[in-house]
Design a protein around this motif. Structure first.
Motif, PDB file in Angstrom:
ATOM      1  N   LEU A 125       0.834  -1.205   0.000  1.00 46.89           N
ATOM      2  CA  LEU A 125       0.000   0.000   0.000  1.00 46.89           C
ATOM      3  C   LEU A 125       0.868   1.254   0.000  1.00 46.89           C
ATOM      4  CD1 LEU A 125      -3.210   0.392   2.054  1.00 46.89           C
ATOM      5  CD2 LEU A 125      -1.512   2.206   2.167  1.00 46.89           C
ATOM      6  N   ASP A 126       0.460   2.261  -0.762  1.00 46.71           N
ATOM      7  CA  ASP A 126       1.155   3.546  -0.820  1.00 46.71           C
ATOM      8  C   ASP A 126       0.632   4.424   0.317  1.00 46.71           C
ATOM      9  OD1 ASP A 126       2.039   6.149  -1.336  1.00 46.71           O
ATOM     10  OD2 ASP A 126       1.946   5.888  -3.516  1.00 46.71           O
ATOM     11  N   VAL A 127       1.418   4.546   1.383  1.00 45.18           N
ATOM     12  CA  VAL A 127       0.977   5.278   2.573  1.00 45.18           C
ATOM     13  C   VAL A 127       0.785   6.762   2.278  1.00 45.18           C
ATOM     14  CG1 VAL A 127       1.673   6.001   4.892  1.00 45.18           C
ATOM     15  CG2 VAL A 127       1.923   3.619   4.201  1.00 45.18           C
ATOM     16  N   ASP A 128       1.629   7.327   1.433  1.00 50.07           N
ATOM     17  CA  ASP A 128       1.469   8.740   1.083  1.00 50.07           C
ATOM     18  C   ASP A 128       0.126   8.975   0.391  1.00 50.07           C
ATOM     19  OD1 ASP A 128       3.950   9.285   2.106  1.00 50.07           O
ATOM     20  OD2 ASP A 128       4.981   9.236   0.173  1.00 50.07           O
ATOM     21  N   ALA A 129      -0.207   8.101  -0.546  1.00 53.49           N
ATOM     22  CA  ALA A 129      -1.480   8.234  -1.265  1.00 53.49           C
ATOM     23  C   ALA A 129      -2.657   8.029  -0.322  1.00 53.49           C
ATOM     24  CB  ALA A 129      -1.544   7.240  -2.420  1.00 53.49           C
ATOM     25  N   LEU A 130      -2.557   7.070   0.594  1.00 52.67           N
ATOM     26  CA  LEU A 130      -3.635   6.826   1.553  1.00 52.67           C
ATOM     27  C   LEU A 130      -3.830   8.028   2.471  1.00 52.67           C
ATOM     28  CD1 LEU A 130      -5.733   5.041   2.941  1.00 52.67           C
ATOM     29  CD2 LEU A 130      -3.854   4.015   4.283  1.00 52.67           C
TER      30      LEU A 130
END
Length: 213
Positions: free
Chosen positions: A146-151
């Motif tokens: 999962l892309d934490v920045d995008a989330l």
């Protein structure tokens, strides 16, 4: 004597912020004059200018106060995904009960969207989410890919839209329900199935607005 003067000055400053919050919450930035602030605060214009040189300085102070909410979220151990869930409910609680929070958020939406676009408040909230979600991913509470920045950006954008919609439709009476809906839909997507039961979409008991609050 010096301490007494400082205490009186702080009382006046807080009264000005309270008055400004009421005025900004009712009428927004462009619709509020310093005369409106003075009227709501019950102070003189001289006292107002002593503490705040301009309407913009008042607005910036109220916009910054919303970030104190993040400091009040209790954590059990290290910050993680539940911290972010609780933070959204605490913010929802503040929007429903605290005129300063409402005014600050209204100003953020106005400044960030139309009048003088400023991403700083949004970036600050995104950074706050990221600082909690990265440890969550490292501990296995979020999918590894999962892309934490995008989330983090998604969560801030989603909460902004949810609270505006709730304000327009119900004067935020359903805001906690809508925030819970967000997490009920999102958790199965971002959390490994064997860990979903660890998290409370309604917020933990100590989070304002949770069923046990």
């Amino acid at each position: 004597m010096a301490r007494a003067r400082q205490e009186r000055a702080e009382i006046t400053r807080q009264a000005i912020l309270d008055g400004a919050a009421v005025a900004f919450d009712d009428n927004g930035y462009e619709g509020t004059s310093l005369s409106d602030v003075v009227k709501h605060a019950g102070v003189t214009k001289g006292a107002l200018y002593f503490h705040f040189p301009s309407k913009q300085a008042l607005a910036r102070t109220l916009m910054d106060e919303q970030f104190h909410i993040a400091e009040q979220v209790p954590t059990t151990g290290d910050p993680g995904l539940q911290t972010v869930i609780d933070l959204t409910h605490r913010m929802a609680h503040g929007l429903r009960t605290d005129v300063r929070v409402r005014a600050g958020i209204r100003l953020v939406v106005e400044f960030g969207s139309f009048t003088h676009p400023d991403p700083t408040p949004y970036d600050t909230w995104i950074d706050t989410c990221r600082s909690c979600l990265k440890p969550a991913q490292q501990s296995g509470d979020l999918h590894a890919a999962l892309d934490v920045d995008a989330l983090s950006a998604l969560l801030v954008g989603a909460f902004t839209g949810i609270q505006v919609t709730s304000h327009v439709r119900t004067r935020r009476q359903d805001l906690h329900t809508r925030v819970t809906d967000l997490w009920n839909f999102l958790l199965p997507t971002i959390v490994p199935v064997n860990r979903i039961a660890r998290f409370h979409p309604t917020g933990t008991p100590q989070s304002p607005g949770s069923p046990t609050d």
